[in-house]
Design a protein around this motif. Sequence first.
Motif, PDB file in Angstrom:
ATOM      1  N   GLY A 111       0.827  -1.197   0.000  1.00 20.05           N
ATOM      2  CA  GLY A 111       0.000   0.000   0.000  1.00 20.05           C
ATOM      3  C   GLY A 111       0.861   1.246   0.000  1.00 20.05           C
ATOM      4  O   GLY A 111       2.079   1.189   0.201  1.00 20.05           O
ATOM      5  N   VAL A 112       0.222   2.405  -0.198  1.00 15.60           N
ATOM      6  CA  VAL A 112       0.991   3.651  -0.268  1.00 15.60           C
ATOM      7  C   VAL A 112       0.785   4.542   0.959  1.00 15.60           C
ATOM      8  O   VAL A 112       1.457   5.574   1.082  1.00 15.60           O
ATOM      9  N   LEU A 113      -0.116   4.165   1.872  1.00 15.05           N
ATOM     10  CA  LEU A 113      -0.385   4.957   3.068  1.00 15.05           C
ATOM     11  C   LEU A 113       0.073   4.211   4.311  1.00 15.05           C
ATOM     12  O   LEU A 113      -0.029   2.992   4.390  1.00 15.05           O
ATOM     13  N   GLU A 114       0.548   4.965   5.302  1.00  8.84           N
ATOM     14  CA  GLU A 114       0.943   4.376   6.580  1.00  8.84           C
ATOM     15  C   GLU A 114      -0.273   3.737   7.263  1.00  8.84           C
ATOM     16  O   GLU A 114      -1.417   4.156   7.032  1.00  8.84           O
ATOM     17  N   PRO A 115      -0.041   2.737   8.115  1.00  7.21           N
ATOM     18  CA  PRO A 115      -1.174   2.078   8.764  1.00  7.21           C
ATOM     19  C   PRO A 115      -2.140   3.031   9.462  1.00  7.21           C
ATOM     20  O   PRO A 115      -3.366   2.874   9.354  1.00  7.21           O
ATOM     21  N   ALA A 116      -1.609   4.030  10.158  1.00  8.66           N
ATOM     22  CA  ALA A 116      -2.479   4.980  10.853  1.00  8.66           C
ATOM     23  C   ALA A 116      -3.318   5.790   9.875  1.00  8.66           C
ATOM     24  O   ALA A 116      -4.478   6.123  10.158  1.00  8.66           O
ATOM     25  N   VAL A 117      -2.736   6.106   8.731  1.00  9.68           N
ATOM     26  CA  VAL A 117      -3.468   6.892   7.724  1.00  9.68           C
ATOM     27  C   VAL A 117      -4.561   6.042   7.083  1.00  9.68           C
ATOM     28  O   VAL A 117      -5.663   6.530   6.798  1.00  9.68           O
ATOM     29  N   VAL A 118      -4.275   4.758   6.852  1.00  6.30           N
ATOM     30  CA  VAL A 118      -5.305   3.863   6.325  1.00  6.30           C
ATOM     31  C   VAL A 118      -6.466   3.756   7.324  1.00  6.30           C
ATOM     32  O   VAL A 118      -7.646   3.814   6.941  1.00  6.30           O
ATOM     33  N   ALA A 119      -6.136   3.627   8.601  1.00  5.35           N
ATOM     34  CA  ALA A 119      -7.175   3.556   9.627  1.00  5.35           C
ATOM     35  C   ALA A 119      -8.029   4.816   9.623  1.00  5.35           C
ATOM     36  O   ALA A 119      -9.273   4.736   9.667  1.00  5.35           O
ATOM     37  N   ALA A 120      -7.398   5.970   9.559  1.00  2.00           N
ATOM     38  CA  ALA A 120      -8.145   7.231   9.576  1.00  2.00           C
ATOM     39  C   ALA A 120      -9.017   7.364   8.338  1.00  2.00           C
ATOM     40  O   ALA A 120     -10.154   7.862   8.413  1.00  2.00           O
ATOM     41  N   ARG A 121      -8.518   6.916   7.199  1.00  2.00           N
ATOM     42  CA  ARG A 121      -9.314   6.984   5.962  1.00  2.00           C
ATOM     43  C   ARG A 121     -10.524   6.062   6.060  1.00  2.00           C
ATOM     44  O   ARG A 121     -11.630   6.419   5.627  1.00  2.00           O
ATOM     45  N   ALA A 122     -10.311   4.868   6.610  1.00  2.00           N
ATOM     46  CA  ALA A 122     -11.426   3.938   6.774  1.00  2.00           C
ATOM     47  C   ALA A 122     -12.504   4.553   7.662  1.00  2.00           C
ATOM     48  O   ALA A 122     -13.698   4.523   7.331  1.00  2.00           O
ATOM     49  N   GLN A 123     -12.091   5.121   8.794  1.00  3.41           N
ATOM     50  CA  GLN A 123     -13.059   5.710   9.708  1.00  3.41           C
ATOM     51  C   GLN A 123     -13.785   6.890   9.056  1.00  3.41           C
ATOM     52  O   GLN A 123     -15.009   7.034   9.190  1.00  3.41           O
ATOM     53  N   ALA A 124     -13.055   7.722   8.346  1.00  4.37           N
ATOM     54  CA  ALA A 124     -13.667   8.877   7.678  1.00  4.37           C
ATOM     55  C   ALA A 124     -14.660   8.446   6.605  1.00  4.37           C
ATOM     56  O   ALA A 124     -15.620   9.173   6.313  1.00  4.37           O
ATOM     57  N   ASN A 125     -14.430   7.263   6.018  1.00 12.99           N
ATOM     58  CA  ASN A 125     -15.309   6.755   4.974  1.00 12.99           C
ATOM     59  C   ASN A 125     -16.462   5.922   5.532  1.00 12.99           C
ATOM     60  O   ASN A 125     -17.183   5.284   4.775  1.00 12.99           O
ATOM     61  N   GLY A 126     -16.605   5.911   6.862  1.00  9.65           N
ATOM     62  CA  GLY A 126     -17.765   5.282   7.464  1.00  9.65           C
ATOM     63  C   GLY A 126     -17.606   3.834   7.849  1.00  9.65           C
ATOM     64  O   GLY A 126     -18.590   3.168   8.182  1.00  9.65           O
ATOM     65  N   VAL A 127     -16.375   3.307   7.853  1.00 14.33           N
ATOM     66  CA  VAL A 127     -16.167   1.905   8.206  1.00 14.33           C
ATOM     67  C   VAL A 127     -16.362   1.725   9.713  1.00 14.33           C
ATOM     68  O   VAL A 127     -15.849   2.508  10.514  1.00 14.33           O
ATOM     69  N   ASP A 128     -17.113   0.697  10.082  1.00 16.49           N
ATOM     70  CA  ASP A 128     -17.364   0.380  11.485  1.00 16.49           C
ATOM     71  C   ASP A 128     -16.454  -0.733  12.006  1.00 16.49           C
ATOM     72  O   ASP A 128     -16.020  -0.708  13.155  1.00 16.49           O
ATOM     73  N   LEU A 129     -16.209  -1.737  11.171  1.00 17.96           N
ATOM     74  CA  LEU A 129     -15.377  -2.893  11.537  1.00 17.96           C
ATOM     75  C   LEU A 129     -14.300  -3.019  10.478  1.00 17.96           C
ATOM     76  O   LEU A 129     -14.600  -3.181   9.289  1.00 17.96           O
ATOM     77  N   TRP A 130     -13.032  -2.977  10.893  1.00 16.03           N
ATOM     78  CA  TRP A 130     -11.931  -2.823   9.943  1.00 16.03           C
ATOM     79  C   TRP A 130     -10.768  -3.740  10.292  1.00 16.03           C
ATOM     80  O   TRP A 130     -10.461  -3.956  11.460  1.00 16.03           O
ATOM     81  N   ALA A 131     -10.133  -4.281   9.252  1.00 14.64           N
ATOM     82  CA  ALA A 131      -8.910  -5.080   9.426  1.00 14.64           C
ATOM     83  C   ALA A 131      -7.842  -4.593   8.464  1.00 14.64           C
ATOM     84  O   ALA A 131      -8.136  -4.292   7.298  1.00 14.64           O
ATOM     85  N   LEU A 132      -6.618  -4.533   8.947  1.00 16.41           N
ATOM     86  CA  LEU A 132      -5.451  -4.329   8.083  1.00 16.41           C
ATOM     87  C   LEU A 132      -4.883  -5.712   7.756  1.00 16.41           C
ATOM     88  O   LEU A 132      -4.632  -6.505   8.655  1.00 16.41           O
ATOM     89  N   THR A 133      -4.687  -5.980   6.458  1.00 13.78           N
ATOM     90  CA  THR A 133      -4.267  -7.326   6.028  1.00 13.78           C
ATOM     91  C   THR A 133      -3.076  -7.223   5.087  1.00 13.78           C
ATOM     92  O   THR A 133      -3.173  -7.541   3.901  1.00 13.78           O
ATOM     93  N   ASP A 134      -1.949  -6.768   5.592  1.00 18.83           N
ATOM     94  CA  ASP A 134      -0.773  -6.627   4.734  1.00 18.83           C
ATOM     95  C   ASP A 134      -0.245  -7.992   4.307  1.00 18.83           C
ATOM     96  O   ASP A 134      -0.402  -9.001   4.998  1.00 18.83           O
TER      97      ASP A 134
END
Length: 276
Positions: A14-37
């Motif tokens: 991916g091109v975004l840091e883990p924290a940035v991916v998390a913030a993007r997910a939350q901003a886009n309305g995600v309720d349940l999220w997993a990082l799967t590198d």
Amino acid sequence: MNVDLHCHSTMSDGVLEPAVVAARAQANGVDLWALTDHDELAGLAEARQTAESLGMRFVTGVEISVTWAGHTVHIVGLNVDEHNKALNEGLAGIRNGRAIRAHEMADKLESLGIPNSYEGALPYAANPDLISRTHFARFLVQEGYCSKLQEAFDKYLKDGGPAYVPMHWSTLDDAVGWITGAGGRAVIAHPGRYNYTPMQFDALYDHFLNVGGVAIEVMTGSHTPDQYAQYATVARQYGFMASSGSDFHSPREGKLDLGEVPPLPADLKPVWHDWI
């Protein structure tokens, strides 16, 4: 509930840091999220901390590379113990082969008139241990050899392509064993991407079930709408639980952004059914 259980950070391709991916997910309305590198757990602590600080439910994850019937298959592990010794040792073994493969791909590209591709791909890989075809594809696009990532794969990097270098990943038995041994659930990622015959798919599903696999991705950014229906039928036929994930890598790549995955058909059992 908006669920996204498949995405990537700079810890793999991916091109975004883990924290940035998390913030993007939350901003886009995600309720349940997993990082799967890919084959890597190093981003999970940062991802969890950010997700929980934003009030988002977090699931640990990983996407393991497997060789099955001569092709690469990806198995997502969800709700794994990221400190499990066997899982970590298995993933380390996979990562060790990537650098050798990357140099061999660069040699092939040089023979095709594209010099210095390893050096060119390396800046796109925040984790050099996980340099991959995607990083080479980004280099090819940036340098004007291709107009988009898919063209780079189609022209050079796809399985059997002129710059493709096969790699023996983990076995299906090992990958599912590591996931289940770490307390997780094993999921076949984006089955619509694999070039198998119907008979081979039947054998894959049977093998996966026999070694402890429990789910397939149905709604994913790697599937077309027709494939949503196709793999929902597969889930019903084989008794798989169903998973959902954007397979997000970058804001500029892929069909779906985080949080844009359509809901599962109501009759399918979600892989996360008892995690909420």
